[in-house]
Design an enzyme around this catalytic site. Sequence first.
Site, PDB file in Angstrom:
ATOM      1  N   CYS A 177      18.637  27.932 -46.899  1.00  0.00           N
ATOM      2  CA  CYS A 177      17.809  28.239 -45.735  1.00  0.00           C
ATOM      3  C   CYS A 177      16.504  28.891 -46.167  1.00  0.00           C
ATOM      4  CB  CYS A 177      18.565  29.141 -44.761  1.00  0.00           C
ATOM      5  SG  CYS A 177      19.353  30.566 -45.530  1.00  0.00           S
ATOM      6  N   HIS A 599      14.725  37.271 -41.923  1.00  0.00           N
ATOM      7  CA  HIS A 599      16.018  37.384 -42.608  1.00  0.00           C
ATOM      8  C   HIS A 599      16.969  38.140 -41.705  1.00  0.00           C
ATOM      9  CE1 HIS A 599      19.028  39.445 -45.183  1.00  0.00           C
ATOM     10  NE2 HIS A 599      19.028  38.294 -45.824  1.00  0.00           N
ATOM     11  N   HIS A 607      20.852  35.057 -43.585  1.00  0.00           N
ATOM     12  CA  HIS A 607      20.320  33.742 -43.230  1.00  0.00           C
ATOM     13  C   HIS A 607      18.818  33.868 -42.991  1.00  0.00           C
ATOM     14  CE1 HIS A 607      20.209  29.711 -41.683  1.00  0.00           C
ATOM     15  NE2 HIS A 607      19.767  30.105 -40.502  1.00  0.00           N
TER      16      HIS A 607
END
Length: 1067
Positions: A177, A599, A607
């Site tokens: 990601c 974040h 993630h």
Amino acid sequence: MTVEQNVLQQHSQKHQQTLLNQLREVTGTTDVQLLQQALQASNGDLAEAVAFLTEKNAKVPQQDEATYYQTAQITNDRYISVGSQADTNVIDLTGDDKDDLQRAIALSLEESNRAFRETGITDEEQAISRVLEASIAENKASLKRTHTEVWSDSPNPYDRKRQDNCPVGLKNVGNTCWFSAVIQSLFNLLEFQRLVLHYSPPARMQDLPRNQKEHRNLPFMQELRRLFSLLVGSKRKYVDPSRAVEILKDAFKSSESQQQDVSEFTHKLLDWLEDAFQIKAEEDREGEKPKNPMVELFYGRFLAVGVLEGKKFENTEMFGQYPLQVNGFKDLHECLEAAMIEGEIESLHSAENSAKSGQEHWFTELPPVLTFELSRFEFNQALGRPEKIHNKLEFPSMLYMDRYMDRNRDITRIKREEIRRLKEHLTVLQQRLERYLSYGSGPKRFPLADVLQYAMEFASSKPVCTSPVEDIDTTAPPGGMTAQLPPPASAGDQPDASVSPEGSSSGLQAQQQQRVSIHKPFTQSRVPPDLPMHPAPRNITDEELRVLEGCLHRWRSEVENDTRDLQASISRIHRTIELMYSDKSMMQVPYRLHAVLVHEGQANAGHYWAYIYDPHHRQWMKYNDISVTKSSWEELVRDSFGGYRNASAYCLMYIDDKKPFLIEEEFDKETGQMLSGLDKLPPDLKEYVEGDNKLFEREMEEWDALQARKLQQEKLALAAAAAAASVAAQPMSTEPCPPDNTAPQHDPEYMEQQSPTGDSKHLQEDTQRAISKAAAEHDEKSPEALLNTAMKVEYTRLLRFAQEDTPPERDYRLQHVIVYFIHNQAPKKILERTLLMQFADRNLGFDERCKSIMKVARAKLELIKPDEVNMEEYEMWHQDYRNFRETTVFLLIGLELFLKKSYVEALMYLIYAYQFNKELLVKGPYRGHDEDLIAHYRRECLLKLNEHAAALFETGEETEVNAGLSIMNELVVACIPLLLVDEMEEKDMVAVEDMRNRWCSYLGQEMEPNLQEKLTDFLPKLLDCSTEIKSLHDPPKLPAYSTLELCERYGRVMTSLTLSRTPADGR
């Protein structure tokens, strides 16, 4: 030395300096010789160098508190930093001197007391918190998703088809990601996009690369060009970046299950791009210094002006991503002000001499793309692990950089001095205001105006002439209340022995009638009516009261006026500071926010996603791996400022608002029309994308062919089953049937008439009623006319049901498929055929009139041509209704179990009811049930299970604890992503935070070691911020309900909810 050798040497020195700065910031070590030694020992590998220094630091005294936490944010652009001084109180405990040990203990106690006075948190609590967070991070890292768990493509290619010109997402191919967030932010810089797409590899690339850098960078540029071309012109909803990621893995020297840091990746990416464009620029140059477009786009310069040990200096430094500390600051300007000044040049003095020391930074040249790294991870040197900072930090959508420019140095210094003076004045005013708002000398303090008001209320209360304890009868509670403890028995308290039992009984009854409930101070807030509301003075004369009231009134007015004046002055100073740089001369360097990289999670676990502004549609977009959705500034603020859901901005990307070419679309030079899609691509990439699109189109064609074969097989199977049923039923017929030249008609399963019971009987009664009513109106009509009239009668009845505004407990859609079809505006042909199927039932009745109507209906069905009614559409509508009834059964059973408090059993029914209902509602608002209602009970069920599991955990019993954690792991944690996937549903987000906070509240509590171990093992799973759906239990098997039974049970449960449930918006 040649020019090329000189460039290589400069680049090598720059790389060496970069590694030194990264190592210094990660480990907190300021000794340059030690840093160089670590790099030499590790052959330039940063991770091994950190390990080398960590082992080294374990053998040397700890640094002071100021350097106890050092940022783990890796930066390679800002080369000047001021190191912390070593702690002068460090004591050597390696020897045998007991005095040293005693001094160390005393010093430790002194430090602990000081920290407690400042923060109110003991060192032990801080240590426990740090150890737990580190343990959570470590467990989290071990629980990372594997490659096969991340994204599984839908087998249906139409689910992966790009809609219109919607932006293309990037597939997460294994904790990537971070890659998606950075690449999408850069791709949406159209100037950067053009540079990458039109990058032409050097001519010598066809030969073997000259060095390892070319061997790595040039293939990566090829894959990046292909990836960007797919993002431009692909027909897929998202594309796979695996090839580019594979090249990156070698550089990161990491396994695919390791989460990467956005900052580290961005640094490497820009370095690689700079090198790749440098190779091309050197090849294209003709005797002049080559220009690197990456440097011109992303790199700027600042001037470091300062004094070191009394000597002035000026240095010019180049920077790319500019690092900013978050801790201790409330907004971006405060971070920048602190970053631009290191020490106080005019007043900073060392302990040894009066030499001035410190430096200022002034930007001399800002890049078109200005990127700020927000250091939200601090390195805990004692534990050797990073920790995340969750503090809130605000940043504007438009940032004016004038105050930080070298050309404005003089005016900025004047304004900074004015702000410093105002803040000093502000501090004095705030201290004065605090004395008014927190008055008193004891531990409890109150606003002075309230204190005077209370004194006035006391003086004005009605005087009492007795002590507050003298008027209480110790033999009987006041007001006839029964005391909680009986008074000691005495002769005077004994009842008269001459009183008859009857008289005693009647007296006891009278006494009971006078009793009132006992006042319970902790469970009852009502004060007994016979107690005074406030204390009052014993004696006060009218003159005393008049004087006292006059003084208190005057003093209170004075205090209130002083308080208002102080608050107004404080507000004016705040406003003056805010407007200090608002004049036009200081608003000439505007930078607009382009992208925010977010974040969510803890250090080493979480993630990443990105918010990117689309200037052409004036819309914020959220890029979350394969998902690209419209967003808003409000959502960005909620997720990016910090202090909410462990989510915060990690990187801010601003662009020069006076350079529109950064985001301008490209136009055809001949036609003047804007280029879009494949027209933006050079020929080689256009061919590449067209080839990929053809592969995707072929995949859709293969899917269509597969579905057509499946549908044909299903039709054949249904036809065979109907033929078998027809043959089996034929001997029961009293007269021969005409030969069938068409395939037998197959009724939907909820309309099948196998026996005169259940649904069959209910539907037959409705049909026969319609036929009887039609026959009563037209007694001599033919069977065909009777059929038409009966169908109209039945349709009118059902239409009336569909038009009624009914409560949820009486949902007519469950009673008949036609009502459902009318609600959802099904085509007329679908309605007619469905009614014909109802009247064509072979078991309709045994009287001649019904049998003749049944034959006419079946004959009409056979005469319907394929082009008149689309059978695929017909089957689709009836399948939707079957799905609706199935969803209703899931919901019904789930709610019944919920009302019985069987939350474990209810959860899966409610989960699947919500999922299936959501799929129905995509096609229309009346295709399913109330989504808010199902969401409410799904949410409440999870909250109840969470509370139950927490209660089991609190017992401390091994079996109970294991049972509680089993509920959480198997049910709650598995279902949390379902609540997080729709981020616009605020109530679900709050519920998830409630559940997480419930378990995080145990972090600071004392518990047995085995419970502590279980908690630290469990928390990372609960705090996993990803929205990827893990494996759930299979849907429960549903029982078969007749229409009558389904409607009755559904009505009962909805009535019970209306009477018992809290409002759906109650949470």
